[in-house]
Design a protein around this motif. Structure first.
Motif, PDB file in Angstrom:
ATOM      1  N   GLU A   1      -4.307  -1.084  -3.371  1.00 20.17           N
ATOM      2  CA  GLU A   1      -4.078  -2.177  -4.315  1.00 20.17           C
ATOM      3  C   GLU A   1      -2.728  -2.849  -4.077  1.00 20.17           C
ATOM      4  OE1 GLU A   1      -6.668  -0.508  -8.130  1.00 20.17           O
ATOM      5  OE2 GLU A   1      -4.593   0.178  -7.826  1.00 20.17           O
ATOM      6  N   ILE A   2      -1.741  -2.062  -3.675  1.00 22.98           N
ATOM      7  CA  ILE A   2      -0.410  -2.623  -3.435  1.00 22.98           C
ATOM      8  C   ILE A   2      -0.446  -3.631  -2.297  1.00 22.98           C
ATOM      9  CG2 ILE A   2       1.954  -2.069  -2.723  1.00 22.98           C
ATOM     10  CD1 ILE A   2       1.545   0.667  -4.104  1.00 22.98           C
ATOM     11  N   VAL A   3      -1.223  -3.348  -1.254  1.00 20.21           N
ATOM     12  CA  VAL A   3      -1.239  -4.230  -0.073  1.00 20.21           C
ATOM     13  C   VAL A   3      -2.277  -5.334  -0.178  1.00 20.21           C
ATOM     14  CG1 VAL A   3      -0.396  -2.358   1.378  1.00 20.21           C
ATOM     15  CG2 VAL A   3      -2.854  -2.776   1.228  1.00 20.21           C
TER      16      VAL A   3
ATOM     17  N   ALA B   1      -0.545  -1.889 -12.646  1.00 20.29           N
ATOM     18  CA  ALA B   1      -0.394  -3.156 -11.925  1.00 20.29           C
ATOM     19  C   ALA B   1       0.367  -2.955 -10.613  1.00 20.29           C
ATOM     20  CB  ALA B   1       0.325  -4.179 -12.798  1.00 20.29           C
ATOM     21  N   PRO B   2      -0.122  -3.512  -9.517  1.00 19.35           N
ATOM     22  CA  PRO B   2       0.596  -3.379  -8.239  1.00 19.35           C
ATOM     23  C   PRO B   2       1.778  -4.329  -8.102  1.00 19.35           C
ATOM     24  CG  PRO B   2      -1.438  -4.595  -7.905  1.00 19.35           C
ATOM     25  CD  PRO B   2      -1.445  -4.154  -9.341  1.00 19.35           C
TER      26      PRO B   2
ATOM     27  N   PRO C   1       4.607  -5.041  -9.823  1.00 18.61           N
ATOM     28  CA  PRO C   1       5.977  -4.518  -9.889  1.00 18.61           C
ATOM     29  C   PRO C   1       6.366  -3.692  -8.659  1.00 18.61           C
ATOM     30  CG  PRO C   1       4.894  -4.240 -12.005  1.00 18.61           C
ATOM     31  CD  PRO C   1       3.835  -4.659 -11.022  1.00 18.61           C
ATOM     32  N   VAL C   2       5.406  -2.947  -8.111  1.00 15.68           N
ATOM     33  CA  VAL C   2       5.699  -2.160  -6.910  1.00 15.68           C
ATOM     34  C   VAL C   2       5.990  -3.093  -5.742  1.00 15.68           C
ATOM     35  CG1 VAL C   2       4.827  -0.423  -5.300  1.00 15.68           C
ATOM     36  CG2 VAL C   2       4.259  -0.272  -7.734  1.00 15.68           C
ATOM     37  N   ARG C   3       5.143  -4.117  -5.581  1.00 20.50           N
ATOM     38  CA  ARG C   3       5.372  -5.087  -4.508  1.00 20.50           C
ATOM     39  C   ARG C   3       6.717  -5.780  -4.667  1.00 20.50           C
ATOM     40  NH1 ARG C   3      -0.438  -6.315  -4.387  1.00 20.50           N
ATOM     41  NH2 ARG C   3      -0.208  -7.920  -5.981  1.00 20.50           N
ATOM     42  N   HIS C   4       7.038  -6.176  -5.890  1.00 23.16           N
ATOM     43  CA  HIS C   4       8.302  -6.892  -6.119  1.00 23.16           C
ATOM     44  C   HIS C   4       9.509  -6.025  -5.746  1.00 23.16           C
ATOM     45  CE1 HIS C   4       6.186  -9.547  -9.361  1.00 23.16           C
ATOM     46  NE2 HIS C   4       5.842  -9.868  -8.140  1.00 23.16           N
ATOM     47  N   ARG C   5       9.478  -4.755  -6.109  1.00 21.89           N
ATOM     48  CA  ARG C   5      10.600  -3.871  -5.778  1.00 21.89           C
ATOM     49  C   ARG C   5      10.694  -3.660  -4.269  1.00 21.89           C
ATOM     50  NH1 ARG C   5       8.324  -0.856  -9.891  1.00 21.89           N
ATOM     51  NH2 ARG C   5       7.807   0.861  -8.483  1.00 21.89           N
TER      52      ARG C   5
ATOM     53  N   ALA D   1       7.222  -4.873   5.695  1.00 21.09           N
ATOM     54  CA  ALA D   1       7.662  -3.900   4.691  1.00 21.09           C
ATOM     55  C   ALA D   1       6.579  -2.867   4.417  1.00 21.09           C
ATOM     56  CB  ALA D   1       8.047  -4.629   3.412  1.00 21.09           C
ATOM     57  N   PHE D   2       5.335  -3.314   4.320  1.00 18.57           N
ATOM     58  CA  PHE D   2       4.226  -2.382   4.073  1.00 18.57           C
ATOM     59  C   PHE D   2       4.100  -1.375   5.208  1.00 18.57           C
ATOM     60  CE2 PHE D   2       1.729  -5.752   1.454  1.00 18.57           C
ATOM     61  CZ  PHE D   2       2.447  -5.419   0.308  1.00 18.57           C
TER      62      PHE D   2
END
Length: 203
Positions: A6-8, A135-136, A138-142, A194-195
């Motif tokens: 979900e993050i990617v 929710a993904p 916030p993780v992506r933003h950080r 980054a991923f």
């Protein structure tokens, strides 16, 4: 917590037909003004964070400074972006009234987009983005913030993309969402690196 897949994944469910995310007549802003990095921005975030935590107490599960004002050396619209994670962003009664009492105003409601809400504050200027724990975003933003802080080449690449996008958007009379779309290709390229560095995608 969101799954790695979900993050990617940048796809999100479309808005239902006829749905309007803007609350009480709010609209996207036009006229993109980028300011040089300002040493006062971290302090502005601390003030906003104190307001949020003072209003919500333990209901504020996470309060993070994200966006361009969180990265030294980036030009940015002089508005502090903050991600707030609460137990259930759809249960507005558990946090919106307290934040309104602290000076925030609800401007965006997107239940189809990972339960996203956005409230604005005027002094310091802030966009407060509210999410649930799954929710993904916030993780992506950080991850994006931290990657730019540690990778000067991509910091410069993103800085140039922001300036070019702002100039083009202003020349065309576009609003902030269109400005964001102009940066998207560069943002996705940086996210891909980054991923992969984080082990979220195969190298």
């Amino acid at each position: 917590m969101p799954l790695p897949s979900e993050i990617v994944d940048f796809t999100s469910p479309p808005a239902p037909p006829g749905a309007d995310p803007w609350v009480d007549g709010a609209t996207p802003e036009t006229g993109i003004t980028l300011a040089s990095y300002d040493d006062r921005w971290p302090g502005d975030f601390e003030r906003i964070g104190a307001l949020v935590r003072g209003a919500l107490g333990w209901r504020a599960l996470q309060v993070e400074h994200v966006g361009s004002t969180s990265v030294v050396g980036l030009p940015a619209k002089p508005i502090i972006d903050v991600d707030l994670v609460v137990a259930d962003s759809g249960a507005e009664g558990g946090y919106v009234p307290a934040l309104v009492a602290a000076g925030f105003v609800l401007r965006v409601r997107e239940p189809w987009a990972w339960g996203h809400r956005m409230l604005r504050h005027e002094e310091p200027r802030c966009n407060l983005h509210v999410w649930g724990p799954a929710a993904p975003e916030p993780v992506r933003h950080r991850l994006f913030r931290d990657w730019l802080r540690g990778n000067p080449d991509d910091l410069a690449r993103y800085r140039d993309a922001k300036v070019e996008a702002a100039e083009a958007a202003n020349a065309a009379g576009e609003h902030t969402m269109q400005y964001n779309a102009r940066k998207q290709a560069v943002i996705r390229e940086i996210y891909d690196r980054a991923f992969r560095a984080a082990g979220l995608l195969d190298t």
